[in-house]
Write a protein that holds these residues in place. Structure first.
Motif, mmCIF file in Angstrom:
data_model
loop_
_atom_site.group_PDB
_atom_site.id
_atom_site.type_symbol
_atom_site.label_atom_id
_atom_site.label_comp_id
_atom_site.label_asym_id
_atom_site.label_seq_id
_atom_site.Cartn_x
_atom_site.Cartn_y
_atom_site.Cartn_z
ATOM 1 N N PHE A 95 0.710 -1.288 -0.010
ATOM 2 C CA PHE A 95 0.011 -0.095 -0.088
ATOM 3 C C PHE A 95 0.862 1.291 0.035
ATOM 4 C CE2 PHE A 95 -3.184 2.952 1.940
ATOM 5 C CZ PHE A 95 -4.089 2.776 1.049
ATOM 6 N N GLY A 96 1.925 1.158 0.591
ATOM 7 C CA GLY A 96 2.921 2.500 0.806
ATOM 8 C C GLY A 96 3.566 2.583 -0.592
ATOM 9 N N LEU A 97 3.749 1.571 -1.259
ATOM 10 C CA LEU A 97 4.446 1.662 -2.519
ATOM 11 C C LEU A 97 3.191 2.193 -3.694
ATOM 12 C CD1 LEU A 97 6.552 -1.464 -2.930
ATOM 13 C CD2 LEU A 97 7.398 0.704 -3.308
ATOM 14 N N MET A 98 2.241 1.695 -3.566
ATOM 15 C CA MET A 98 1.133 2.059 -4.733
ATOM 16 C C MET A 98 0.716 3.326 -4.438
ATOM 17 S SD MET A 98 -1.873 -0.445 -5.728
ATOM 18 C CE MET A 98 -3.062 -0.146 -7.136
ATOM 19 N N TYR A 99 0.640 4.035 -3.042
ATOM 20 C CA TYR A 99 -0.159 5.214 -2.951
ATOM 21 C C TYR A 99 1.008 5.896 -2.040
ATOM 22 C CZ TYR A 99 -4.369 3.245 -4.695
ATOM 23 O OH TYR A 99 -5.121 2.738 -5.444
ATOM 24 N N PRO A 100 2.211 6.501 -2.559
ATOM 25 C CA PRO A 100 3.296 7.087 -1.960
ATOM 26 C C PRO A 100 3.141 8.443 -1.656
ATOM 27 C CG PRO A 100 3.944 6.722 -4.229
ATOM 28 C CD PRO A 100 2.539 6.249 -4.151
ATOM 29 N N GLY A 101 2.079 9.142 -2.100
ATOM 30 C CA GLY A 101 1.790 10.611 -1.969
ATOM 31 C C GLY A 101 2.552 11.367 -2.874
ATOM 32 N N ASP A 102 3.264 12.381 -2.473
ATOM 33 C CA ASP A 102 4.304 13.052 -3.403
ATOM 34 C C ASP A 102 5.284 12.365 -3.675
ATOM 35 O OD1 ASP A 102 2.457 15.412 -3.313
ATOM 36 O OD2 ASP A 102 3.395 16.050 -1.668
ATOM 37 N N PHE A 103 5.452 11.945 -4.995
ATOM 38 C CA PHE A 103 6.927 11.159 -5.313
ATOM 39 C C PHE A 103 7.305 11.574 -6.773
ATOM 40 C CE2 PHE A 103 3.560 8.932 -7.229
ATOM 41 C CZ PHE A 103 4.023 7.876 -8.072
ATOM 42 N N ASN A 104 8.326 10.964 -7.158
ATOM 43 C CA ASN A 104 8.769 11.571 -8.657
ATOM 44 C C ASN A 104 7.691 10.812 -9.714
ATOM 45 O OD1 ASN A 104 9.409 8.842 -8.719
ATOM 46 N ND2 ASN A 104 11.760 9.347 -8.549
ATOM 47 N N GLY A 105 6.907 9.991 -9.594
ATOM 48 C CA GLY A 105 6.101 9.626 -10.636
ATOM 49 C C GLY A 105 6.452 8.321 -11.013
ATOM 50 N N TYR A 106 7.452 7.750 -10.584
ATOM 51 C CA TYR A 106 8.052 6.570 -11.007
ATOM 52 C C TYR A 106 7.986 5.371 -9.842
ATOM 53 C CZ TYR A 106 9.234 8.913 -15.103
ATOM 54 O OH TYR A 106 9.133 9.697 -16.368
ATOM 55 N N PRO A 158 2.133 -3.122 -6.964
ATOM 56 C CA PRO A 158 1.985 -1.916 -6.411
ATOM 57 C C PRO A 158 2.937 -0.696 -6.996
ATOM 58 C CG PRO A 158 3.166 -3.083 -4.670
ATOM 59 C CD PRO A 158 2.678 -4.075 -5.734
ATOM 60 N N ILE A 159 3.861 -1.024 -7.710
ATOM 61 C CA ILE A 159 4.705 0.039 -8.342
ATOM 62 C C ILE A 159 4.116 0.262 -9.712
ATOM 63 C CG2 ILE A 159 6.933 0.329 -9.710
ATOM 64 C CD1 ILE A 159 8.250 -1.289 -7.619
ATOM 65 N N VAL A 160 3.761 -0.694 -10.661
ATOM 66 C CA VAL A 160 2.670 -0.648 -11.665
ATOM 67 C C VAL A 160 1.671 0.402 -11.178
ATOM 68 C CG1 VAL A 160 1.320 -1.470 -13.385
ATOM 69 C CG2 VAL A 160 3.555 -2.406 -12.959
ATOM 70 N N GLY A 161 0.649 -0.101 -10.293
ATOM 71 C CA GLY A 161 -0.311 0.537 -9.860
ATOM 72 C C GLY A 161 -0.197 2.118 -9.455
ATOM 73 N N SER A 162 1.070 2.514 -8.715
ATOM 74 C CA SER A 162 1.435 3.708 -8.361
ATOM 75 C C SER A 162 1.420 4.806 -9.723
ATOM 76 C CB SER A 162 2.668 3.833 -7.697
ATOM 77 O OG SER A 162 3.883 3.759 -8.490
ATOM 78 N N TRP A 163 1.895 4.321 -10.903
ATOM 79 C CA TRP A 163 2.097 4.875 -12.122
ATOM 80 C C TRP A 163 0.931 5.446 -12.643
ATOM 81 C CZ3 TRP A 163 5.566 0.923 -14.971
ATOM 82 C CH2 TRP A 163 6.729 0.781 -14.650
ATOM 83 N N GLN A 164 -0.319 4.837 -12.325
ATOM 84 C CA GLN A 164 -1.652 5.704 -12.696
ATOM 85 C C GLN A 164 -2.466 5.905 -11.434
ATOM 86 O OE1 GLN A 164 -2.782 6.232 -15.667
ATOM 87 N NE2 GLN A 164 -5.132 6.782 -14.782
#
Length: 417
Positions: free
Chosen positions: A63-74, A144-150
């Protein structure tokens, strides 16, 4: 009024969470029914492990990887575990749509679904330790990394900026972000594993290995269809009556059209009424509509479903021609129809257009490369640690006896070892 709306939204999201949880029973029954009796316990064990292990590891790190808040987008990381929002104001979270806790549980169910897709494809010949290790790593890191991208606000969500346009890649409920993510993993692992003994003869011709309980598999498909009301309906992220109703209509019409499309195409191609193609066509229609269920008209959803059903039939045949072994058709349903459904967002519906289609193509390509490479690295690492393929004796006699020490139907005296 604000409290009433908040309660209605949150209750709907919790119902949808329960429906997505119920999908894991559907996957269990479908996979067990389409495989042989001697591996039933193994199938059920894997599905139980996915939901249990998946939820815990998604809590710890996913969950922390997928919804990291402010991040570099990657890639970003909000920290281990989950905590209540610091301001303690329920209405400030998700614009008052639902609570933080409901959000975590709903997303956790999605994460487990991605690994479940792999379970059916690798059935009847993977070591249970290998599968558990692969699933945990994939749910904890890759998904989660892929999910964070979108969904986490990453670079795919604003892809239009590359072209000086607004918008970006769009995937409403996960045709790519869930289903293709699982589908790519399934494809890579079955390539590494190889086919089941007896699947291909000495001349490399494919031989059917019938499932032991088609009624169970059919029940599983119907449960999955019901669960998809939560999968797609919950992705509205509120109890908005107009949009939720539309999503449930487009979801059901695409499922129905997918089943009809697959059964008609397979009847023409193979000259019989194959119920397994019918079932996978329904699932293909569900996967196909998932990326754009909120954008499509009823007629467009039927078109997406029919094409999804046809894709399933030809994809299953193509996978056989490549000498790959997928006992339940998971790659055809989740990868191929996930790819098609994601592209359909740029062809049909409210976002259709050249640039949107370009965003969709870029998204599926980037995610496909990342998931394929990641899955190969993970399964190679697991192979070195514990090995991935069971021995010949274990495969012939069944994983239930050798890996679990029991028989799913012992009291009935059935034995196909």
């Amino acid at each position: 009024m604000e409290q009433s709306l908040f309660t209605a939204n949150n209750v709907w999201m919790m119902i949808c969470t329960a429906l997505v949880f119920f999908m894991h029973l559907g996957f269990s029954l479908l996979e067990a029914g389409l495989t042989r009796q001697k591996n039933t316990i193994n199938i059920l064990f894997k599905n139980l492990f996915i939901i249990c292990g998946g939820l815990v590891v998604y809590y710890v790190v996913g969950f922390g990887l997928m919804y990291p808040g402010d991040f570099n987008g990657y890639i970003g990381f909000a920290g281990f575990g989950i905590e209540s929002p610091k301001n303690g104001n329920l209405f400030s979270y998700a614009d008052g749509g639902y609570t933080y806790w409901t959000d975590f549980l709903f997303q956790g169910m999605f994460a487990a679904t991605a690994a479940t897709i792999v379970s059916g494809a690798v059935a009847e010949r993977i070591k249970i330790h290998a599968f558990m290790l692969f699933s945990i790593i994939y749910i904890a890191v890759v998904y989660p990394i892929v999910g964070s991208w979108q969904w986490g606000g990453g670079f795919l969500s604003s892809l239009g900026e590359v072209f000086g346009k607004e918008g970006g890649f769009y995937d409403f409920a996960g045709s790519t972000l869930v289903h293709s993510v699982g589908g790519w993993a399934a494809l890579i692992v079955i390539i590494v594993l190889g086919a089941r003994l007896g699947k291909f003869d000495q001349n490399k011709n494919s031989k059917a290995i019938p499932g032991h309980n088609i009624p169970l598999a059919t029940m599983g498909v119907l449960i999955l269809w019901l669960g998809w009301f939560g999968f797609n309906g919950g992705s509205v992220l509120s109890a908005n009556p107009a949009l939720t109703s539309l999503v449930l209509v487009t979801t059901s019409l695409s499922a129905a059209a997918g089943g009809l499309g697959a059964f008609v195409v397979s009847a023409i191609k193979f000259k019989n009424f194959d119920i397994t193609m019918f079932m996978n066509g329904i699932l293909g229609g569900l996967v196909g509509i998932t990326a754009g269920a909120d954008l499509m008209s009823p007629l467009e959803s039927i078109a997406i479903g029919i094409i999804s059903g046809a894709i399933v039939v030809y994809a299953v045949s193509w996978i056989d021609q490549l000498k790959l072994d997928d006992p339940v058709g998971a790659v055809a349903v989740h990868l191929f129809c996930g790819f098609w459904g994601t592209l359909a967002v740029g062809i049909f519906g409210d976002k259709a257009g050249f640039y949107q289609l370009a965003y969709q193509l870029i998204g599926v390509f980037v995610i496909g490369v990342f998931c394929s490479v990641s899955a190969f690295i993970v399964i190679s690492l697991v192979d070195k640690l514990v090995g991935v393929r069971v021995g010949k004796r274990e495969e012939v006699e069944g994983l239930d006896i050798h890996e679990h020490g029991m028989d799913a139907y012992a009291d009935f005296g059935l034995n196909d070892h």
